[in-house]
Design a protein around this motif. Structure first.
Motif, PDB file in Angstrom:
ATOM      1  N   LEU A 100     -45.988  27.274 -41.581  1.00 53.78           N
ATOM      2  CA  LEU A 100     -45.621  26.717 -42.885  1.00 53.78           C
ATOM      3  C   LEU A 100     -46.366  27.448 -43.997  1.00 53.78           C
ATOM      4  O   LEU A 100     -47.482  27.907 -43.810  1.00 53.78           O
ATOM      5  N   PRO A 101     -45.761  27.548 -45.171  1.00 54.31           N
ATOM      6  CA  PRO A 101     -44.449  27.022 -45.570  1.00 54.31           C
ATOM      7  C   PRO A 101     -43.302  28.010 -45.368  1.00 54.31           C
ATOM      8  O   PRO A 101     -42.159  27.698 -45.688  1.00 54.31           O
ATOM      9  N   ALA A 102     -43.596  29.198 -44.822  1.00 56.67           N
ATOM     10  CA  ALA A 102     -42.576  30.242 -44.726  1.00 56.67           C
ATOM     11  C   ALA A 102     -41.475  29.877 -43.739  1.00 56.67           C
ATOM     12  O   ALA A 102     -40.304  30.218 -43.943  1.00 56.67           O
ATOM     13  N   LYS A 103     -41.845  29.159 -42.665  1.00 56.59           N
ATOM     14  CA  LYS A 103     -40.879  28.900 -41.609  1.00 56.59           C
ATOM     15  C   LYS A 103     -41.071  27.502 -41.052  1.00 56.59           C
ATOM     16  O   LYS A 103     -42.195  27.083 -40.767  1.00 56.59           O
ATOM     17  N   LEU A 104     -39.960  26.786 -40.901  1.00 61.20           N
ATOM     18  CA  LEU A 104     -39.997  25.440 -40.330  1.00 61.20           C
ATOM     19  C   LEU A 104     -39.579  25.556 -38.869  1.00 61.20           C
ATOM     20  O   LEU A 104     -38.403  25.763 -38.556  1.00 61.20           O
ATOM     21  N   GLU A 105     -40.554  25.455 -37.974  1.00 66.89           N
ATOM     22  CA  GLU A 105     -40.296  25.643 -36.546  1.00 66.89           C
ATOM     23  C   GLU A 105     -40.966  24.541 -35.744  1.00 66.89           C
ATOM     24  O   GLU A 105     -42.108  24.161 -36.003  1.00 66.89           O
ATOM     25  N   TYR A 106     -40.252  24.034 -34.749  1.00 64.76           N
ATOM     26  CA  TYR A 106     -40.801  22.995 -33.869  1.00 64.76           C
ATOM     27  C   TYR A 106     -41.080  23.571 -32.488  1.00 64.76           C
ATOM     28  O   TYR A 106     -40.359  24.460 -32.006  1.00 64.76           O
ATOM     29  N   ILE A 107     -42.143  23.090 -31.889  1.00 67.83           N
ATOM     30  CA  ILE A 107     -42.548  23.517 -30.544  1.00 67.83           C
ATOM     31  C   ILE A 107     -42.244  22.389 -29.576  1.00 67.83           C
ATOM     32  O   ILE A 107     -42.687  21.252 -29.779  1.00 67.83           O
ATOM     33  N   GLU A 108     -41.523  22.668 -28.525  1.00 69.39           N
ATOM     34  CA  GLU A 108     -41.254  21.667 -27.495  1.00 69.39           C
ATOM     35  C   GLU A 108     -42.276  21.818 -26.374  1.00 69.39           C
ATOM     36  O   GLU A 108     -42.368  22.870 -25.742  1.00 69.39           O
ATOM     37  N   CYS A 109     -43.039  20.761 -26.164  1.00 68.85           N
ATOM     38  CA  CYS A 109     -44.102  20.774 -25.149  1.00 68.85           C
ATOM     39  C   CYS A 109     -43.669  19.912 -23.962  1.00 68.85           C
ATOM     40  O   CYS A 109     -43.510  18.702 -24.099  1.00 68.85           O
ATOM     41  N   HIS A 110     -43.506  20.560 -22.815  1.00 63.92           N
ATOM     42  CA  HIS A 110     -43.101  19.845 -21.604  1.00 63.92           C
ATOM     43  C   HIS A 110     -44.270  19.674 -20.637  1.00 63.92           C
ATOM     44  O   HIS A 110     -44.106  19.068 -19.578  1.00 63.92           O
ATOM     45  N   ASP A 111     -45.423  20.224 -20.973  1.00 65.10           N
ATOM     46  CA  ASP A 111     -46.610  20.060 -20.127  1.00 65.10           C
ATOM     47  C   ASP A 111     -47.843  19.914 -21.009  1.00 65.10           C
ATOM     48  O   ASP A 111     -47.838  20.318 -22.184  1.00 65.10           O
ATOM     49  N   TRP A 112     -48.893  19.369 -20.448  1.00 68.77           N
ATOM     50  CA  TRP A 112     -50.098  19.070 -21.230  1.00 68.77           C
ATOM     51  C   TRP A 112     -50.808  20.338 -21.678  1.00 68.77           C
ATOM     52  O   TRP A 112     -51.441  20.353 -22.739  1.00 68.77           O
ATOM     53  N   GLN A 113     -50.680  21.404 -20.896  1.00 73.79           N
ATOM     54  CA  GLN A 113     -51.359  22.641 -21.263  1.00 73.79           C
ATOM     55  C   GLN A 113     -50.836  23.190 -22.587  1.00 73.79           C
ATOM     56  O   GLN A 113     -51.607  23.720 -23.396  1.00 73.79           O
ATOM     57  N   ARG A 114     -49.533  23.059 -22.830  1.00 73.37           N
ATOM     58  CA  ARG A 114     -48.977  23.563 -24.097  1.00 73.37           C
ATOM     59  C   ARG A 114     -49.465  22.732 -25.276  1.00 73.37           C
ATOM     60  O   ARG A 114     -49.690  23.265 -26.373  1.00 73.37           O
ATOM     61  N   VAL A 115     -49.650  21.430 -25.060  1.00 73.76           N
ATOM     62  CA  VAL A 115     -50.182  20.586 -26.124  1.00 73.76           C
ATOM     63  C   VAL A 115     -51.626  20.974 -26.433  1.00 73.76           C
ATOM     64  O   VAL A 115     -52.025  21.091 -27.601  1.00 73.76           O
ATOM     65  N   ALA A 116     -52.419  21.197 -25.377  1.00 73.41           N
ATOM     66  CA  ALA A 116     -53.810  21.608 -25.575  1.00 73.41           C
ATOM     67  C   ALA A 116     -53.886  22.916 -26.348  1.00 73.41           C
ATOM     68  O   ALA A 116     -54.722  23.085 -27.253  1.00 73.41           O
ATOM     69  N   GLU A 117     -52.999  23.844 -26.020  1.00 74.42           N
ATOM     70  CA  GLU A 117     -52.947  25.124 -26.728  1.00 74.42           C
ATOM     71  C   GLU A 117     -52.579  24.912 -28.195  1.00 74.42           C
ATOM     72  O   GLU A 117     -53.141  25.541 -29.091  1.00 74.42           O
ATOM     73  N   ILE A 141     -60.581  18.259 -20.315  1.00 70.33           N
ATOM     74  CA  ILE A 141     -60.192  19.547 -20.899  1.00 70.33           C
ATOM     75  C   ILE A 141     -59.684  19.350 -22.321  1.00 70.33           C
ATOM     76  O   ILE A 141     -60.014  20.116 -23.233  1.00 70.33           O
ATOM     77  N   LEU A 142     -58.897  18.302 -22.531  1.00 68.48           N
ATOM     78  CA  LEU A 142     -58.379  18.015 -23.869  1.00 68.48           C
ATOM     79  C   LEU A 142     -59.518  17.722 -24.850  1.00 68.48           C
ATOM     80  O   LEU A 142     -59.447  18.091 -26.029  1.00 68.48           O
ATOM     81  N   ARG A 143     -60.566  17.071 -24.378  1.00 65.29           N
ATOM     82  CA  ARG A 143     -61.715  16.761 -25.243  1.00 65.29           C
ATOM     83  C   ARG A 143     -62.353  18.027 -25.809  1.00 65.29           C
ATOM     84  O   ARG A 143     -62.954  18.009 -26.877  1.00 65.29           O
ATOM     85  N   GLN A 144     -62.247  19.117 -25.080  1.00 68.74           N
ATOM     86  CA  GLN A 144     -62.912  20.355 -25.482  1.00 68.74           C
ATOM     87  C   GLN A 144     -62.111  21.163 -26.502  1.00 68.74           C
ATOM     88  O   GLN A 144     -62.613  22.149 -27.050  1.00 68.74           O
TER      89      GLN A 144
END
Length: 347
Positions: free
Chosen positions: A19-36, A82-85
């Motif tokens: 943002l603000p140049a591009k409006l893009e959504y990320i689809e997370c199907h696993d916890w590792q992608r959310v952590a990233e 891992i998420l805590r870190q």
């Protein structure tokens, strides 16, 4: 505009780095992608990070259905650690994870991992819904501080992008604007990642609220020339004595506001308070990579090999804070007493 969407066992995140140049959504199907996404600041803001981590645990648990309950619980706890870190300063992250693990503990006698996954999903949804309700309450309480047309300054981004709903500090601004008591918002650019320039200015323009972007080192001159009458920011962690950790540069703004006799307000939900620490000296401060400082927009702006100090947050001492806006009301000094009362209300 929603920063977090949960649907059909998928967490969709608005990628805030584009943002603000591009409006893009990320689809997370696993916890590792959310952590990233949390590490990369694709999702950011203390309340939003907490909600995202809660749904990350649901995604992680969903991959463990073949495990017996003791091993299931152990694996989910490992994911939580891992998420805590991912972001050590924002206490909402730890609050949300602990709340999720408490749900798991309450199911100790249940041997069905599918039932545990359902309970975790319900808890994560409840965290997100609670954030929406809390934002609305804070907005109402905070708007009561603005009884006449006022120009305000804010630092970093504490709006809808930082939460599940309308935001903390910017939620207050939006409510006061609706009531006719905000005339102008000055948004610090917020180096090094420009959350004020990229996110706050964009959000306020989307809402039709007059906003003027300034560099961080202009705030004092704006105050000296009587161009703002209040400062309002969010927070990532607040100690029992009222010391406030927020995006780096907040402390400088608070000092300037004190010098110019301008009230410095903090808007934060009770989940941002750390009731286990006595002062800001106990708040861990995340340090991020040097390239955030040495590069801008992918271009190098500093000599190669220069030493860099890049703390992501600083701590504003309680004596610089005029009031803390929460969903329970407005806290004022002495903060030790006010926050102890908040502890009782939260329990």
């Amino acid at each position: 505009m929603r920063s977090i969407i949960w649907s059909n066992n998928c967490l969709t995140l608005l990628n805030q780095t584009l943002l603000p140049a591009k409006l893009e959504y990320i689809e997370c199907h696993d916890w590792q992608r959310v952590a990233e996404a949390i590490r990369r600041l694709e999702v950011r803001g203390a309340p939003a990070i907490g909600a995202a981590a809660a749904f990350a645990l649901v995604l992680g648990a969903g991959k463990l259905t073949e495990l017996a309950m003791p091993e299931f619980k152990e694996k989910v706890t490992q994911i939580a650690n891992i998420l805590r870190q991912t972001r050590p300063t924002a206490v909402n992250l730890f609050w949300a994870i602990n709340r999720m693990l408490t749900v798991l503990d309450q199911m100790a006698g249940n041997t069905d991992s599918n039932a545990a996954i359902t309970a975790l999903e319900q808890a994560a949804i409840a965290i997100a819904e609670q954030d929406k309700a809390v934002n609305e309450k804070m907005a109402v309480h905070g708007a009561s501080l603005f009884t006449k047309p006022t120009a305000v300054l804010t630092h970093c981004n504490a709006g809808a992008l930082a939460t599940v709903a309308i935001g903390t500090a910017l939620g207050v601004v939006c409510k006061a604007w609706e009531q006719g008591n905000i005339t102008q918002v000055f948004a610090d650019e917020t180096r090094p990642l420009l959350q004020g320039a990229r996110l706050t200015a964009w959000e306020l323009m989307q809402a039709g609220i007059p906003v003027t972007l300034i560099t961080d080192n202009m705030a004092g001159w704006i105050m000296k020339n009587n161009m703002v009458q209040a400062v309002i920011v969010g927070a990532d962690r607040i100690a029992l004595n009222g010391d406030v950790a927020n995006k780096i540069g907040t402390y400088s703004v608070a000092v300037l506001a004190k010098e110019h006799g301008i009230p410095f307000y903090v808007a934060a939900p009770s989940s941002t308070f750390d009731f286990t620490i006595h002062s800001g000296a106990d708040i861990p401060i995340e340090e991020r990579c040097a390239t955030e400082v040495t590069s801008l927009g992918g271009n190098c702006v500093a000599p190669q090999g220069v030493n860099v100090f890049n703390p992501a947050f600083d701590v504003t001492p309680n004596n610089l804070v005029a009031a803390i806006i929460t969903e329970y009301g407005i806290l004022r000094t002495p903060y030790n007493q006010a926050i102890n009362q908040l502890v009782q209300e939260c329990n």
